[in-house]
Design a protein around this motif. Structure first.
Motif, PDB file in Angstrom:
ATOM      1  N   GLN A   1       1.116   6.678  -3.471  1.00 27.68           N
ATOM      2  CA  GLN A   1       2.039   5.729  -4.092  1.00 27.68           C
ATOM      3  C   GLN A   1       1.949   4.358  -3.425  1.00 27.68           C
ATOM      4  OE1 GLN A   1       5.533   8.357  -3.653  1.00 27.68           O
ATOM      5  NE2 GLN A   1       5.875   8.128  -5.863  1.00 27.68           N
TER       6      GLN A   1
ATOM      7  N   ARG B   1       7.042  -4.202  -5.849  1.00 29.90           N
ATOM      8  CA  ARG B   1       5.944  -3.302  -6.239  1.00 29.90           C
ATOM      9  C   ARG B   1       6.260  -1.854  -5.850  1.00 29.90           C
ATOM     10  NH1 ARG B   1       2.721  -7.524  -3.900  1.00 29.90           N
ATOM     11  NH2 ARG B   1       2.124  -6.150  -2.167  1.00 29.90           N
ATOM     12  N   LEU B   2       6.836  -1.662  -4.667  1.00 33.69           N
ATOM     13  CA  LEU B   2       7.156  -0.314  -4.201  1.00 33.69           C
ATOM     14  C   LEU B   2       8.183   0.359  -5.098  1.00 33.69           C
ATOM     15  CD1 LEU B   2       6.701   1.774  -1.941  1.00 33.69           C
ATOM     16  CD2 LEU B   2       8.590   0.711  -0.708  1.00 33.69           C
TER      17      LEU B   2
ATOM     18  N   THR C   1       8.884  -0.379  -8.186  1.00 36.45           N
ATOM     19  CA  THR C   1       8.299  -0.183  -9.512  1.00 36.45           C
ATOM     20  C   THR C   1       7.527   1.131  -9.573  1.00 36.45           C
ATOM     21  OG1 THR C   1       8.127  -2.583  -9.861  1.00 36.45           O
ATOM     22  CG2 THR C   1       6.752  -1.161 -11.238  1.00 36.45           C
ATOM     23  N   VAL C   2       6.698   1.379  -8.569  1.00 38.58           N
ATOM     24  CA  VAL C   2       5.926   2.625  -8.530  1.00 38.58           C
ATOM     25  C   VAL C   2       6.846   3.827  -8.351  1.00 38.58           C
ATOM     26  CG1 VAL C   2       4.231   3.925  -7.178  1.00 38.58           C
ATOM     27  CG2 VAL C   2       3.820   1.515  -7.736  1.00 38.58           C
TER      28      VAL C   2
ATOM     29  N   GLU D   1      -1.069   2.681  -4.826  1.00 34.53           N
ATOM     30  CA  GLU D   1      -0.815   2.205  -6.189  1.00 34.53           C
ATOM     31  C   GLU D   1       0.006   0.922  -6.186  1.00 34.53           C
ATOM     32  OE1 GLU D   1       1.241   3.819 -10.365  1.00 34.53           O
ATOM     33  OE2 GLU D   1       1.116   5.133  -8.601  1.00 34.53           O
ATOM     34  N   ALA D   2       0.934   0.803  -5.230  1.00 40.63           N
ATOM     35  CA  ALA D   2       1.780  -0.391  -5.143  1.00 40.63           C
ATOM     36  C   ALA D   2       1.137  -1.516  -4.323  1.00 40.63           C
ATOM     37  CB  ALA D   2       3.128  -0.016  -4.522  1.00 40.63           C
ATOM     38  N   ARG D   3      -0.083  -1.279  -3.860  1.00 42.50           N
ATOM     39  CA  ARG D   3      -0.800  -2.262  -3.031  1.00 42.50           C
ATOM     40  C   ARG D   3       0.009  -2.621  -1.790  1.00 42.50           C
ATOM     41  NH1 ARG D   3      -0.522  -4.743  -7.745  1.00 42.50           N
ATOM     42  NH2 ARG D   3       0.171  -6.734  -6.878  1.00 42.50           N
TER      43      ARG D   3
ATOM     44  N   ARG E   1       8.576   4.803 -11.589  1.00 42.46           N
ATOM     45  CA  ARG E   1       7.702   5.405 -12.604  1.00 42.46           C
ATOM     46  C   ARG E   1       7.736   6.927 -12.529  1.00 42.46           C
ATOM     47  NH1 ARG E   1       2.437   1.668 -11.529  1.00 42.46           N
ATOM     48  NH2 ARG E   1       3.205  -0.253 -12.530  1.00 42.46           N
TER      49      ARG E   1
END
Length: 884
Positions: free
Chosen positions: A689, A805-806, A808-809, A692-694, A812
């Motif tokens: 994860q 970003r964190l 958001t992932v 995915e969140a960079r 999901r």
């Protein structure tokens, strides 16, 4: 101060109360005089006109982010039940109230039928009259008994001020009934020479839960004639009994019911509440009895203009160069000044005692520049004042001598402030119920009113002023309390045993945890079983085992060093943050500096000073997982709920310039750490994860820390708590989860139900958190989104974009239907063994700690410091604000 708690899993978690929409947007609460014509006959400007004057000028107009216009509503009349005594109806009519509103008549009918009832209607809807009419009629019947006291009523108020105000109202209404109704206030301010008369002759006793717990129930034999005749128990402003305080009050009421049964009485409970979600469910949890609900508000309502106001950005820079908005305190002081100059009678509600004092001082100074006589017509009202100071302010407000008042929630709770034109709310008060309760203080007698919410520079307030639908289109919150919390229940079992030995018949009354706790209390030598009953074994008073407001410990006395004069008190739990060495303390408009804090003797020495700054304490927090009760997958991550141990320490304080909020410096403190065991919600993320969140290792700590701060700020939207009730910790690699983890925990021993509410609303809660961060106009984070003034790590590290970003992932992977509601969704954890018998403890507190837990769990040094020996980023839970 250390709190040693029961092993995790010994008690069921609170079943969350469901939320149902309300039928109108302005909850407005009881007041006897709400139906009475106003004594102020002068012309009043329309609320929209007052707002236009406040917003005059381009810079002021831009601060209003939204204006909500709530139209007036016509009232619906009914007739009183035929069983109400004609003398009482005549007394009500003599006050100018010809007919009751429909909800008043319904509530009175239920009361006369012997059904406990909760009236949950808006501010100024006449809830007082709804319960007073059947009460007075019953007392009038009882006055004809041979002893003149065949019926009695006990009235409970959360504050002394409200009880005093209600006593005035009862005396005024019952004046035509002569001596048939004998009301009296019985609280800590009542002179001792009056107390015996009240016990023997008063038939309407007004008190508070604290006095019931410490004074009346332990001395029930002296109240036997009163309790034997008890017909009604009135619980005013019952929506305020939430969290730990509400859980304590629930057990106090069970003790009251038990003693009433001992004397042959079975009183009916009459509850008054602001508009709330499922008030009958909350009332049943509070009283332990079935309660009928009356929530259809039939009273008229004047127009309400409600403005959301965001203070402007200043040229100042905060930590890490973040932009800083003008403080809500300074903005509210300006608005209160402008309203006073216009002759608009106003009250400004402030969250803290210090804020109330500061707004009052600023407004007085600015009014003096306009007209010296106006400066005397603005004052502060808060808890912590001496009794004579409170009474003088209440009288000045009633007489109209005061034009503006800066007040804490001590004034929110139903006190009659008829004639107010405007309400200023300095910072979101924590719940929508409190927001509407405060807004309803103005515009009584059906007149129009203005309410203005002035946003603080924090994530929740910023979110609300830019998302008005979260305030105006959402129902008020459920009331959260957990009477079965063993850290609440255990001391009340001791108190109940001291009042009357406990038997097996009491198990059902006190709840499912009773049997297990009695064994532990017996092992700790606090209770002893003889034949079929448990008895209190100590010489000390069992009621002293707990402070029902959850504060704990002896209050800290604030003493002026030069004169020895007692200025006031602060609860022990707040001492580390409020009266540490170097803290600025405000009292009655005067400023003091704390020179020393002696925790052993419970004394803070202060001296008068005039600093150009305020102070804010900072803490650090470490956390370890004791037991996971429930967990569900969120994609690869996990959402968990369970028991934790938290170690908190105040490490420093900031000096902030008045008005601008600019940070002038930080001073280190040397105060002892404090430990508590409580309940928490936490979420973890996996390496996949993070990829995915960079999120790389360099920004991981800042992203977690930023998400933690913002989530704490937004939780009050979803649980009846405020930021003072909760805390948090974020750690890039937690030793118990072995993953990056964010914790949010209840700031009270044993938990208060807030973390559990967060668990069950996690998807909506973290979605709002993401929106608040993403929509903020700053570049790298500011107090409006991810910075916290109380952060013990100096808001470092923080990474705003990483947090977006964190989250958001993470979201999901969140299940669409959310976690299962309530603790019954899984098998209960196995209970822990009781501790071995102990020698008699040296103190009550030691004995209770020993009963509730055999010993503290030792967290590893790594869990206390975080990875690589560094302190984990934290948002500590400041101690709960003191009760009045």
């Amino acid at each position: 101060m250390a709190f040693n708690h029961l092993p995790a899993g010994v008690h069921d978690a609170l079943v969350p109360l469901s939320v149902t929409p309300v039928t109108h947007s302005v909850p407005m609460a009881k007041n006897l005089r709400s139906d009475r014509p106003s004594t102020d006959t002068g012309p009043r400007p329309a609320p929209s006109t007052v707002l236009d004057r406040l917003a005059a000028g381009p810079s002021r107009a831009a601060r209003i982010t939204h204006t909500e216009h709530l139209p007036p509503r016509a009232g619906r009349h009914a007739v009183w039940p035929h069983r109400i005594r004609s003398e009482v109806i005549a007394a009500v009519q003599a006050c100018g109230i010809e007919h009751p509103w429909a909800h008043q008549a319904r509530a009175a009918e239920h009361a006369l039928d012997g059904e406990s009832v909760v009236v949950a209607t808006g501010t100024a809807s006449g809830k007082s009259l709804a319960y007073l009419v059947p009460v007075l009629s019953t007392l009038l019947d009882g006055s004809e008994a041979p002893n003149g006291r065949g019926a009695t009523t006990l009235y409970l108020s959360p504050t002394k001020a409200l009880a005093a105000d209600q006593c005035r109202s009862v005396k005024e209404l019952s004046q035509p009934l002569a001596n048939s109704v004998r009301p009296a206030v019985y609280d800590g301010d009542t002179p001792f020479e009056e107390r015996e008369w009240i016990r023997q002759y008063a038939n309407y006793v007004l008190t508070n839960p604290d006095m019931l717990h410490r004074g009346i129930l332990p001395s029930h034999s002296r109240w036997s004639s009163f309790l034997k005749a008890l017909k009604y128990v009135v619980i005013d402003e019952c929506h305020t009994y939430r969290g730990v305080f509400g859980s304590h009050v629930a057990q106090v009421l069970r003790r009251l019911r038990r003693l009433c049964a001992r004397y042959g009485a079975s009183p009916v409970f009459l509850l008054a509440s602001a508009t709330a979600a499922e008030p009958s469910v909350a009332a049943r949890r509070l009283t332990g009895l079935p309660v009928v609900e009356v929530a259809d508000d039939a009273s008229p309502r004047g127009e309400l203009v409600f403005a959301l106001w965001e203070p402007p950005l200043t040229e100042m820079q905060g930590e890490k160069g973040a932009p800083v908005r003008r403080t809500a305190t300074a903005e509210t002081a300006d608005l209160l000044t402008d309203l006073a100059v216009q002759g608009v009678r106003s009250v400004a509600f402030v969250r803290s005692r210090r804020g109330a004092e500061l707004i009052s001082v600023i407004a007085q100074e600015r009014l003096a520049e306009v007209d010296r006589s106006l400066a005397r017509r603005v004052a502060a009202y808060r808890g912590g004042y001496l009794p004579e100071e409170r009474r003088a302010l209440e009288q000045a407000l009633h007489s109209g001598e005061l034009l503006g008042l800066a007040a804490t929630t001590a004034l929110e709770l139903g006190i009659d402030v008829s004639g107010l034109d405007a309400v200023l709310i300095s910072g979101y008060p924590g719940t929508r119920a409190s927001l509407w309760q405060q807004a309803g203080r103005a515009g009584r007698a059906g007149q129009g009113a203005l309410a203005v919410l002035v946003a603080r520079d924090d994530p929740l307030d910023t979110f609300l002023v830019h998302h008005p639908e979260a305030l105006f289109d959402q129902p008020v919150e459920s009331t959260v309390l957990d009477p079965d919390n063993p850290y609440v229940l255990a001391p009340h079992l001791c108190a109940a045993a001291a009042e009357l030995p406990l038997t097996d018949e009491d198990m059902e009354l006190f709840g499912p945890e009773t049997e297990n706790l009695l064994g532990q209390l017996e092992s700790a030598k606090l209770l002893r079983r003889r034949t079929k009953a448990w008895h209190w074994t100590r010489r000390e008073r069992a009621a002293d085992l707990t402070d029902i407001r959850g504060e704990g410990g002896r209050p800290i006395q604030i003493v002026e060093s030069g004169t020895g004069r007692l200025l006031g008190t602060v609860d022990a739990g707040s001492a580390h943050t409020a009266v540490h060495e170097g803290a600025v303390h405000l009292h009655q408009g005067r400023t003091y500096l704390v020179r020393s804090l002696d925790l052993e003797d419970s004394v803070a020495l202060v001296e008068e000073a005039n600093p150009s700054y305020s102070t804010v304490a900072r803490d650090t927090t470490a956390i370890s997982v004791l037991e996971t009760d429930t967990e569900i997958p969120w994609g690869d991550g996990r959402l968990c709920y369970g028991s934790v141990e938290v170690t908190n320490q105040v490490v420093s304080f900031l000096r902030r310039r008045l008005i601008t909020g600019e940070v002038l410096g930080e001073t280190k403190l040397d105060l002892p750490p404090r430990t508590l065991r409580t309940r928490a919600v936490w979420w973890t993320v996996t390496e996949d994860q993070l990829d995915e969140a960079r999120i790389n290792p360099e920004i991981l700590g800042g992203a977690l820390h930023a998400a933690e701060h913002a989530s704490i700020g937004l939780l009050p939207l979803f649980a009846t708590c405020d930021r003072w009730d909760i805390g948090g910790v974020s750690i890039p690699l937690h030793p118990d989860t072995l993953l990056p983890t964010v914790f949010v925990y209840d700031g009270h021993p044993g938990g208060a139900g807030f973390a559990e509410r967060a668990f069950h609303t996690a998807r909506a809660w973290l979605t709002a958190t993401l929106q608040a961060i993403a929509s903020c106009e700053c570049d790298a984070g500011c107090p409006s989104c991810i910075q916290s003034p109380k952060c013990g790590n100096g808001n470092d590290p923080l990474h705003k974009r990483g947090a977006v970003r964190l989250l958001t992932v993470l979201l999901r992977g969140a299940p669409e239907d959310g976690p299962p509601e309530g603790p019954d969704s899984q098998d209960p954890p196995e209970s822990q063994d009781s501790p071995e018998p102990l020698d008699p403890p040296d103190s009550l507190e030691e004995g209770l700690r020993g009963a509730l837990h055999p010993g503290p769990r030792k967290a590893s040094e790594q869990s206390r410091r975080g990875p690589a020996g560094a302190e984990p980023p934290t948002e500590p839970a400041p101690q709960a604000p003191p009760g009045p």
